[in-house]
Design a protein around this motif. Structure first.
Motif, PDB file in Angstrom:
ATOM      1  N   LYS A 218       0.861  -1.104  -0.005  1.00  0.00           N
ATOM      2  CA  LYS A 218      -0.094   0.044  -0.009  1.00  0.00           C
ATOM      3  C   LYS A 218       1.032   1.355   0.008  1.00  0.00           C
ATOM      4  O   LYS A 218       1.685   1.382   0.896  1.00  0.00           O
ATOM      5  CB  LYS A 218      -0.972   0.065   1.310  1.00  0.00           C
ATOM      6  N   ASP A 219       0.373   2.104  -0.886  1.00  0.00           N
ATOM      7  CA  ASP A 219       1.306   3.379  -0.890  1.00  0.00           C
ATOM      8  C   ASP A 219       2.921   3.298  -0.806  1.00  0.00           C
ATOM      9  O   ASP A 219       3.577   3.668   0.058  1.00  0.00           O
ATOM     10  CB  ASP A 219       0.907   4.458   0.054  1.00  0.00           C
ATOM     11  N   LYS A 220       3.494   2.330  -1.641  1.00  0.00           N
ATOM     12  CA  LYS A 220       5.058   1.948  -1.768  1.00  0.00           C
ATOM     13  C   LYS A 220       5.653   1.466  -0.755  1.00  0.00           C
ATOM     14  O   LYS A 220       6.618   1.186  -0.615  1.00  0.00           O
ATOM     15  CB  LYS A 220       5.727   3.461  -2.169  1.00  0.00           C
ATOM     16  N   GLN A 221       4.749   0.973   0.226  1.00  0.00           N
ATOM     17  CA  GLN A 221       5.259   0.379   1.585  1.00  0.00           C
ATOM     18  C   GLN A 221       4.583  -1.034   1.361  1.00  0.00           C
ATOM     19  O   GLN A 221       3.572  -1.581   0.756  1.00  0.00           O
ATOM     20  CB  GLN A 221       4.843   0.891   2.906  1.00  0.00           C
ATOM     21  N   TYR A 222       5.123  -1.938   2.095  1.00  0.00           N
ATOM     22  CA  TYR A 222       4.526  -3.304   2.139  1.00  0.00           C
ATOM     23  C   TYR A 222       4.590  -3.994   3.589  1.00  0.00           C
ATOM     24  O   TYR A 222       5.564  -3.586   4.242  1.00  0.00           O
ATOM     25  CB  TYR A 222       5.156  -4.500   1.242  1.00  0.00           C
ATOM     26  N   LYS A 223       3.709  -4.872   3.895  1.00  0.00           N
ATOM     27  CA  LYS A 223       3.787  -5.629   5.149  1.00  0.00           C
ATOM     28  C   LYS A 223       3.499  -6.983   5.100  1.00  0.00           C
ATOM     29  O   LYS A 223       2.601  -7.395   4.074  1.00  0.00           O
ATOM     30  CB  LYS A 223       2.533  -5.097   6.073  1.00  0.00           C
ATOM     31  N   ILE A 224       3.963  -7.958   5.665  1.00  0.00           N
ATOM     32  CA  ILE A 224       3.759  -9.308   5.375  1.00  0.00           C
ATOM     33  C   ILE A 224       3.100 -10.069   6.826  1.00  0.00           C
ATOM     34  O   ILE A 224       3.174  -9.673   7.901  1.00  0.00           O
ATOM     35  CB  ILE A 224       5.161 -10.208   5.160  1.00  0.00           C
ATOM     36  N   TYR A 225       2.070 -10.986   6.410  1.00  0.00           N
ATOM     37  CA  TYR A 225       1.453 -11.540   7.350  1.00  0.00           C
ATOM     38  C   TYR A 225       1.388 -12.870   7.386  1.00  0.00           C
ATOM     39  O   TYR A 225       1.381 -13.515   6.418  1.00  0.00           O
ATOM     40  CB  TYR A 225      -0.308 -10.814   7.346  1.00  0.00           C
ATOM     41  N   SER A 226       1.210 -13.452   8.443  1.00  0.00           N
ATOM     42  CA  SER A 226       1.120 -14.736   8.539  1.00  0.00           C
ATOM     43  C   SER A 226      -0.241 -15.228   9.357  1.00  0.00           C
ATOM     44  O   SER A 226      -0.055 -14.773  10.792  1.00  0.00           O
ATOM     45  CB  SER A 226       2.318 -15.673   9.005  1.00  0.00           C
ATOM     46  N   ALA A 227      -0.831 -16.103   9.169  1.00  0.00           N
ATOM     47  CA  ALA A 227      -2.254 -16.294  10.187  1.00  0.00           C
ATOM     48  C   ALA A 227      -2.652 -15.149  10.623  1.00  0.00           C
ATOM     49  O   ALA A 227      -2.758 -15.151  11.896  1.00  0.00           O
ATOM     50  CB  ALA A 227      -1.634 -17.457  11.068  1.00  0.00           C
ATOM     51  N   GLY A 228      -2.822 -14.002   9.855  1.00  0.00           N
ATOM     52  CA  GLY A 228      -3.460 -12.890  10.332  1.00  0.00           C
ATOM     53  C   GLY A 228      -2.454 -12.068  11.161  1.00  0.00           C
ATOM     54  O   GLY A 228      -2.949 -10.807  11.430  1.00  0.00           O
ATOM     55  N   GLU A 229      -1.494 -12.288  11.503  1.00  0.00           N
ATOM     56  CA  GLU A 229      -0.443 -11.626  12.296  1.00  0.00           C
ATOM     57  C   GLU A 229       0.382 -11.034  11.405  1.00  0.00           C
ATOM     58  O   GLU A 229       1.321 -11.745  10.751  1.00  0.00           O
ATOM     59  CB  GLU A 229       0.118 -12.306  13.483  1.00  0.00           C
ATOM     60  N   MET A 230       1.109  -9.729  11.529  1.00  0.00           N
ATOM     61  CA  MET A 230       1.952  -9.214  10.811  1.00  0.00           C
ATOM     62  C   MET A 230       3.494  -9.753  11.369  1.00  0.00           C
ATOM     63  O   MET A 230       3.526  -9.958  12.514  1.00  0.00           O
ATOM     64  CB  MET A 230       2.078  -7.804  11.136  1.00  0.00           C
TER      65      MET A 230
END
Ligand code: F6R
Length: 608
Positions: A218-230
């Motif tokens: 989103k907006d040039k940033q990214y986050k990674i999630y596993s089983a709903g948790e970042m």
């Protein structure tokens, strides 16, 4: 196979997507498509059947492509569900045209999912991917992330999926199970790709997603999630150089890759074999020798399978270890009986072949020792295996595997020598082989400079529509790999048999229209194979011999010959394979085939 490429950032995504697809095209070339989204939700949506160049032409012809589409997803397709046409080309869309999806993999339960969705939605394509798009619309509540998280519980199969939402135009969500997905960090934004190579020109670092992980850009940033948790993940510096360069004086990129073989073998052996004192000094191989290995199981597909078969003779003959070689798709269907004294060796150029990857997971789940011989650094199989050696064949781009097969075979010879020395201390015999390996590059050069003769022979054999490709013992799988390369590149129907099996049935098919290619360089079974050739020649049928220069029968036994440099039997699979690759290449060129991208095929088979 299908591959995906996506972008969110400062630049117009459209030309970046087209360039990314060009870098992925060798992995699937039935059709291609892309969608770009402006921050106000307006879209630029194009699909084309055929090569990425057809898509590029359509994109260039539409001046709207110059606008600023800060987010986009793109796809090259290798058809799995539904014919090759524009309707089946990705991206696929929801009925409300809010969500667009690209997908690599197969949704195995798509028929059941589709049956339910058909009560509400009309489908325009035959693909499993359109089902994903409709399912997103159907299950969407408040955001794409939670919707896809729920869908991961419903969808069965293997996938990497990227989705965009017109109502959240600066967002891409990616999910992965089985098929690869890499996130690239760049100064201008974030990229997603199925393949790290396609990111190497644009990203300075990258993160590899594991199964059931999700990336939200989103907006040039990214986050990674596993089983709903970042979660936070290791970021790797981009140290991969991916540039196929130009063809130079070669007639195809495949030919160029074949001519890289001497250097590739240098990569395989240098630093691992000490040619001065004729020893093997490699940490991984030393560590391997600390294990009590009573048996070896090799699992692979296609050319890697034939490489495994060739290597199996050395594991038995030199190291004295029983070996079994299994095609990975068959391994998956069989009952697995784990053996804690076995070494399970997985061969894969791409490191992503779905059947090999899934076989490896089965073996690992039973805590057995796994070893990968992989070319692509950081690929799934390389990451999953307990131990391994990279084949260091550089990037192998074009569909037919050539230089990597030679590298795999070289590694297995080196492993066999190392295991042999650790068990039996046959120093002088092992040293003789190591000494000869030091000269192998020169022998290969001898083959590479005899291409004009091989070309002449190949021209003659284009008149046939079928051919038997035969050999005995280690030259049986060597012939098998040559046979695979001939059919794959030239589309001539070839069959591989063990020379001794010929009279147990296949001989009934031979007539003047069906030549036999015998791979029979000097070796311990040379005379027996000569007898099989005599059986064919007694009927005056056509025999092409891949034989040693030394061969005393070269002038009276064969219809045509391709002479290989005189070597020991141990080196002859290398020279035979290379001569076979050149023969297959020229057969194909003379028949006007696209040798770099043979029909119906793709590099890296990421579906089962
Ligand atoms: C044939 C060829 C294929 C691959 C096979 C396995 O020239 O390239 O048969 O060898 O698809 O691929 P990898 O080695 O990537 O697992």
């Amino acid at each position: 196979m299908c591959w995906i490429f996506a972008y969110n950032g400062d630049k117009n995504s459209i030309p970046l997507l087209v360039d990314g697809l060009k870098d992925l095209e060798y992995r699937g070339y039935d059709s291609a498509g892309l969608i770009g989204i402006k921050s106000d939700g307006e879209v630029f949506f194009k699909k084309a059947v055929g090569r990425v160049s057809s898509l590029a032409t359509k994109v260039d012809a539409d001046t709207n492509s110059k606008w600023d589409y800060s987010t986009g997803i793109a796809h090259t397709r290798w058809a799995t569900h539904g014919i090759v046409n524009e309707e089946n080309t990705h991206p696929h869309t929801s009925a409300n045209e809010r969500f667009y999806v690209v997908h690599n993999g197969i949704i195995e339960n798509f028929k059941e999912l589709k049956a339910k969705l058909e009560e509400k939605y009309t489908f325009y394509s035959q693909t499993d991917t359109e089902v994903i798009a409709k399912l997103i619309e159907d299950s969407f509540e408040w955001d794409l992330r939670s919707t896809l998280e729920e869908m991961m519980k419903t969808m069965v199969g293997a996938y990497s999926i990227a989705v965009v939402d017109r109502e959240n135009p600066d967002t891409i969500v990616g999910i992965k199970l089985g098929s690869p997905m890499i996130v690239g960090e760049a100064d201008d934004g974030v990229y997603i790709s199925s393949d790290v190579n396609a990111l190497s020109k644009v990203a300075h670092s990258y993160v590899t997603l594991e199964d059931y992980e999700m990336v939200v850009v989103k907006d040039k940033q990214y986050k990674i999630y596993s089983a709903g948790e970042m979660i936070s993940k290791n970021v790797s510096e981009m140290d991969i150089e991916y540039d196929t360069g130009d063809m130079g004086n070669f007639s195809s990129f495949t030919e160029k890759e074949i001519f890289e073989i001497p250097e590739v073998l240098g990569n395989v052996f240098n630093g691992r074999i000490n040619f001065e004192d004729k020893s093997i000094g490699n940490e991984t191989l030393s560590e391997l020798n600390e294990h009590d290995i009573q048996r070896i199981e090799i699992i692979a597909s296609g050319s890697s399978y034939y490489a495994g078969l060739i290597g199996s003779y050395w594991f038995r003959d030199l190291a004295g270890i029983p070996v079994n070689v299994t095609i990975s798709s068959e391994f998956l269907c069989d009952t697995f009986l784990p053996d804690d004294k076995a070494l399970y060796v997985f061969l894969s150029q791409s490191g992503e072949t779905a059947d090999v990857r899934e076989s490896l997971k089965i073996v690992k789940a039973k805590w057995c020792l796994t070893f990968g011989i992989v070319n692509v650094v950081g690929s799934t199989i390389a990451r999953l295996a307990d131990m391994g050696l990279y084949s260091h064949a550089w990037v192998e781009v074009w569909v037919a595997s050539t230089k990597n097969v030679i590298a795999q075979v070289g590694i297995m010879l080196m492993m066999s020598l190392s295991m042999w020395l650790a068990r039996d201390l046959q120093y002088s015999k092992a040293r003789a082989i190591i000494e000869e390996l030091g000269w192998l590059g020169d022998k290969i050069h001898e083959v590479l400079i005899s291409t004009s003769h091989i070309h002449e022979v190949a021209k003659k054999y284009t008149q046939y529509s079928d051919m038997f490709v035969l050999g005995r013992n280690i030259f049986y799988p060597t012939a098998g790999e040559i046979s695979l390369k001939c059919k794959e590149l030239s589309y001539i129907h070839t069959e591989n048999y063990s020379a001794g099996e010929l009279k147990h049935g296949p001989l009934a098919l031979i007539d003047p229209e069906l030549p036999c290619l015998f791979v029979n360089p000097a070796g311990k079974h040379y005379v027996k194979t000569v007898s099989n050739i005599e059986e064919v020649r007694a009927r005056s049928w056509v025999v092409l011999g891949f034989i040693s220069k030394w061969d005393p029968r070269k002038d009276d036994l064969y219809t045509d010959t391709i002479e290989l440099p005189d070597t020991s039997e141990t080196m002859a699979p290398f020279t035979s394979l290379i001569a076979g690759y050149i023969f297959a290449l020229y057969l194909a060129q003379e028949l006007d085939r696209d040798v770099d991208k043979p029909k119906n095929l793709a590099k890296s088979v990421t579906v089962e």
